[in-house]
Scaffold this motif. Structure first.
Motif, mmCIF file in Angstrom:
data_model
loop_
_atom_site.group_PDB
_atom_site.id
_atom_site.type_symbol
_atom_site.label_atom_id
_atom_site.label_comp_id
_atom_site.label_asym_id
_atom_site.label_seq_id
_atom_site.Cartn_x
_atom_site.Cartn_y
_atom_site.Cartn_z
ATOM 1 N N LEU A 142 -16.776 -18.240 52.682
ATOM 2 C CA LEU A 142 -15.967 -17.056 52.429
ATOM 3 C C LEU A 142 -14.528 -17.424 52.068
ATOM 4 O O LEU A 142 -13.911 -16.786 51.211
ATOM 5 N N LEU A 143 -13.999 -18.445 52.717
ATOM 6 C CA LEU A 143 -12.642 -18.907 52.420
ATOM 7 C C LEU A 143 -12.552 -19.391 50.980
ATOM 8 O O LEU A 143 -11.593 -19.068 50.258
ATOM 9 N N LEU A 144 -13.537 -20.155 50.534
ATOM 10 C CA LEU A 144 -13.557 -20.659 49.163
ATOM 11 C C LEU A 144 -13.672 -19.511 48.160
ATOM 12 O O LEU A 144 -12.930 -19.450 47.168
ATOM 13 N N ILE A 145 -14.595 -18.579 48.419
ATOM 14 C CA ILE A 145 -14.804 -17.450 47.510
ATOM 15 C C ILE A 145 -13.534 -16.625 47.364
ATOM 16 O O ILE A 145 -13.096 -16.291 46.258
ATOM 17 N N ASN A 146 -12.909 -16.302 48.493
ATOM 18 C CA ASN A 146 -11.721 -15.452 48.455
ATOM 19 C C ASN A 146 -10.519 -16.179 47.867
ATOM 20 O O ASN A 146 -9.683 -15.561 47.200
ATOM 21 N N GLY A 147 -10.423 -17.486 48.104
ATOM 22 C CA GLY A 147 -9.334 -18.253 47.505
ATOM 23 C C GLY A 147 -9.427 -18.250 45.990
ATOM 24 O O GLY A 147 -8.427 -18.038 45.291
ATOM 25 N N VAL A 148 -10.625 -18.472 45.479
ATOM 26 C CA VAL A 148 -10.835 -18.474 44.020
ATOM 27 C C VAL A 148 -10.573 -17.084 43.443
ATOM 28 O O VAL A 148 -9.889 -16.927 42.419
ATOM 29 N N MET A 149 -11.102 -16.059 44.098
ATOM 30 C CA MET A 149 -10.950 -14.694 43.590
ATOM 31 C C MET A 149 -9.499 -14.215 43.681
ATOM 32 O O MET A 149 -9.072 -13.381 42.875
ATOM 33 N N PHE A 150 -8.738 -14.722 44.633
ATOM 34 C CA PHE A 150 -7.318 -14.385 44.695
ATOM 35 C C PHE A 150 -6.603 -14.879 43.437
ATOM 36 O O PHE A 150 -5.841 -14.142 42.802
ATOM 37 N N VAL A 151 -6.862 -16.134 43.058
ATOM 38 C CA VAL A 151 -6.234 -16.710 41.867
ATOM 39 C C VAL A 151 -6.659 -15.932 40.621
ATOM 40 O O VAL A 151 -5.823 -15.567 39.765
ATOM 41 N N VAL A 152 -7.961 -15.660 40.506
ATOM 42 C CA VAL A 152 -8.478 -14.912 39.355
ATOM 43 C C VAL A 152 -7.875 -13.507 39.314
ATOM 44 O O VAL A 152 -7.466 -13.011 38.259
ATOM 45 N N GLY A 153 -7.814 -12.860 40.489
ATOM 46 C CA GLY A 153 -7.310 -11.491 40.552
ATOM 47 C C GLY A 153 -5.835 -11.389 40.208
ATOM 48 O O GLY A 153 -5.423 -10.466 39.500
ATOM 49 N N VAL A 154 -5.022 -12.322 40.706
ATOM 50 C CA VAL A 154 -3.593 -12.309 40.392
ATOM 51 C C VAL A 154 -3.380 -12.517 38.896
ATOM 52 O O VAL A 154 -2.592 -11.804 38.254
ATOM 53 N N ALA A 155 -4.079 -13.508 38.328
ATOM 54 C CA ALA A 155 -3.944 -13.769 36.889
ATOM 55 C C ALA A 155 -4.372 -12.546 36.078
ATOM 56 O O ALA A 155 -3.690 -12.136 35.126
ATOM 57 N N GLY A 156 -5.492 -11.944 36.487
ATOM 58 C CA GLY A 156 -5.971 -10.757 35.779
ATOM 59 C C GLY A 156 -5.041 -9.577 35.951
ATOM 60 O O GLY A 156 -4.817 -8.806 35.011
ATOM 61 N N GLY A 157 -4.484 -9.414 37.152
ATOM 62 C CA GLY A 157 -3.562 -8.315 37.396
ATOM 63 C C GLY A 157 -2.309 -8.417 36.558
ATOM 64 O O GLY A 157 -1.800 -7.415 36.050
ATOM 65 N N ILE A 158 -1.814 -9.644 36.383
ATOM 66 C CA ILE A 158 -0.621 -9.851 35.557
ATOM 67 C C ILE A 158 -0.936 -9.586 34.086
ATOM 68 O O ILE A 158 -0.183 -8.902 33.378
ATOM 69 N N MET A 159 -2.077 -10.101 33.616
ATOM 70 C CA MET A 159 -2.457 -9.883 32.212
ATOM 71 C C MET A 159 -2.722 -8.410 31.923
ATOM 72 O O MET A 159 -2.376 -7.901 30.861
ATOM 73 N N ALA A 160 -3.366 -7.733 32.889
ATOM 74 C CA ALA A 160 -3.719 -6.325 32.689
ATOM 75 C C ALA A 160 -2.583 -5.381 33.046
ATOM 76 O O ALA A 160 -2.681 -4.185 32.788
ATOM 77 N N ASP A 161 -1.504 -5.910 33.654
ATOM 78 C CA ASP A 161 -0.389 -5.079 34.128
ATOM 79 C C ASP A 161 -0.908 -4.002 35.073
ATOM 80 O O ASP A 161 -0.532 -2.831 34.979
ATOM 81 N N SER A 162 -1.775 -4.413 36.004
ATOM 82 C CA SER A 162 -2.458 -3.473 36.898
ATOM 83 C C SER A 162 -2.031 -3.661 38.348
ATOM 84 O O SER A 162 -2.240 -4.728 38.928
ATOM 85 N N THR A 163 -1.446 -2.609 38.914
ATOM 86 C CA THR A 163 -1.093 -2.635 40.332
ATOM 87 C C THR A 163 -2.331 -2.709 41.203
ATOM 88 O O THR A 163 -2.358 -3.427 42.208
ATOM 89 N N ALA A 164 -3.359 -1.960 40.844
ATOM 90 C CA ALA A 164 -4.582 -1.937 41.648
ATOM 91 C C ALA A 164 -5.220 -3.315 41.701
ATOM 92 O O ALA A 164 -5.707 -3.752 42.749
ATOM 93 N N LEU A 165 -5.218 -4.028 40.574
ATOM 94 C CA LEU A 165 -5.821 -5.363 40.528
ATOM 95 C C LEU A 165 -4.990 -6.354 41.334
ATOM 96 O O LEU A 165 -5.545 -7.215 42.036
ATOM 97 N N VAL A 166 -3.669 -6.252 41.256
ATOM 98 C CA VAL A 166 -2.809 -7.107 42.071
ATOM 99 C C VAL A 166 -3.030 -6.820 43.549
ATOM 100 O O VAL A 166 -3.113 -7.739 44.380
ATOM 101 N N ALA A 167 -3.134 -5.530 43.885
ATOM 102 C CA ALA A 167 -3.384 -5.148 45.280
ATOM 103 C C ALA A 167 -4.714 -5.714 45.759
ATOM 104 O O ALA A 167 -4.827 -6.224 46.877
ATOM 105 N N ASP A 168 -5.709 -5.635 44.894
ATOM 106 C CA ASP A 168 -7.030 -6.152 45.248
ATOM 107 C C ASP A 168 -6.983 -7.661 45.456
ATOM 108 O O ASP A 168 -7.611 -8.204 46.375
ATOM 109 N N SER A 169 -6.211 -8.368 44.628
ATOM 110 C CA SER A 169 -6.114 -9.820 44.766
ATOM 111 C C SER A 169 -5.352 -10.204 46.034
ATOM 112 O O SER A 169 -5.708 -11.178 46.710
#
Length: 205
Positions: A22-49
């Motif tokens: 779970l630590l590995l999965i969430n660590g990877v998804m945090f990085v993916v989510g932050v990058a996606g949130g910045i590219m998408a300019d999405s508060t919800a995606l940043v919050a999710d990450s």
């Protein structure tokens, strides 16, 4: 007694294995989510990450607590709850900032990354299903992962509404809702940790 000790060690080993995944999965998804949130300019995606980052901290603290005395598990749960609340506060600040001067996010990125996160968290729930009635540190992990699934679904819905309404408001509302959910999860863990500590104190009295 030796058989009992072996059973406990096997249980601890199973918890460690689950939490490491779970630590590995969430660590990877945090990085993916932050990058996606910045590219998408999405508060919800940043919050999710950020929710993913908070969960990674929960799993790390829970991993530390495996096999430890009850007071260590209690401390791990308390720290997890406080960290969740602190991160949620940061999301609320970001919601306010984007409400004042933000743009319409890229809904395609929002929904695609949220769907990937939903799959990751669904697998996490499956892994935790065998441990959700164990110590407070594992119950904390179960609660936060449930909240993650709800948060992922809300981002997907928000992405669809952004397309339909051509507005940033669904993204901001989803970001605020996720922050509120994270705060609720953090408070729930703090309350449960206090109840368990009080029950131990009453039992030893």
């Amino acid at each position: 007694m030796p058989g009992c000790a072996c059973h406990i060690e096997a249980k601890n080993a199973a918890e460690r294995k689950t939490l490491l995944k779970l630590l590995l999965i969430n660590g990877v998804m945090f990085v993916v989510g932050v990058a996606g949130g910045i590219m998408a300019d999405s508060t919800a995606l940043v919050a999710d990450s950020l929710d993913m980052l908070a969960d990674a901290s929960v799993y790390a603290l829970s991993l530390f607590a495996v096999g430890k005395a009850a007071q260590h598990k209690h401390r791990a749960a308390m720290l997890s709850g406080l960290f969740q609340i602190a991160l949620a506060g940061m999301v609320v600040v970001d919601v306010i900032r984007r409400f004042v001067g933000g743009s319409v996010p890229e809904s395609g990125w929002m929904m695609a990354i949220a769907l990937l996160a939903l799959l990751a968290n669904s697998y996490g729930l499956y892994l935790l299903s065998k441990h959700r009635k164990d110590g407070v540190h594992m119950r904390a992990s179960w609660i936060f992962t449930q909240n993650d699934v709800i948060a992922n679904l809300s981002v997907i819905v928000a992405g669809g509404l952004v397309v339909l309404l051509n507005s940033r408001l669904p993204d901001l509302i989803a970001g605020f809702a996720i922050a509120s959910l994270v705060i609720w999860g953090g408070v729930s863990i703090l309350q449960e940790a206090r109840r368990e500590k009080a029950a131990r104190g009453h039992g030893s009295a």
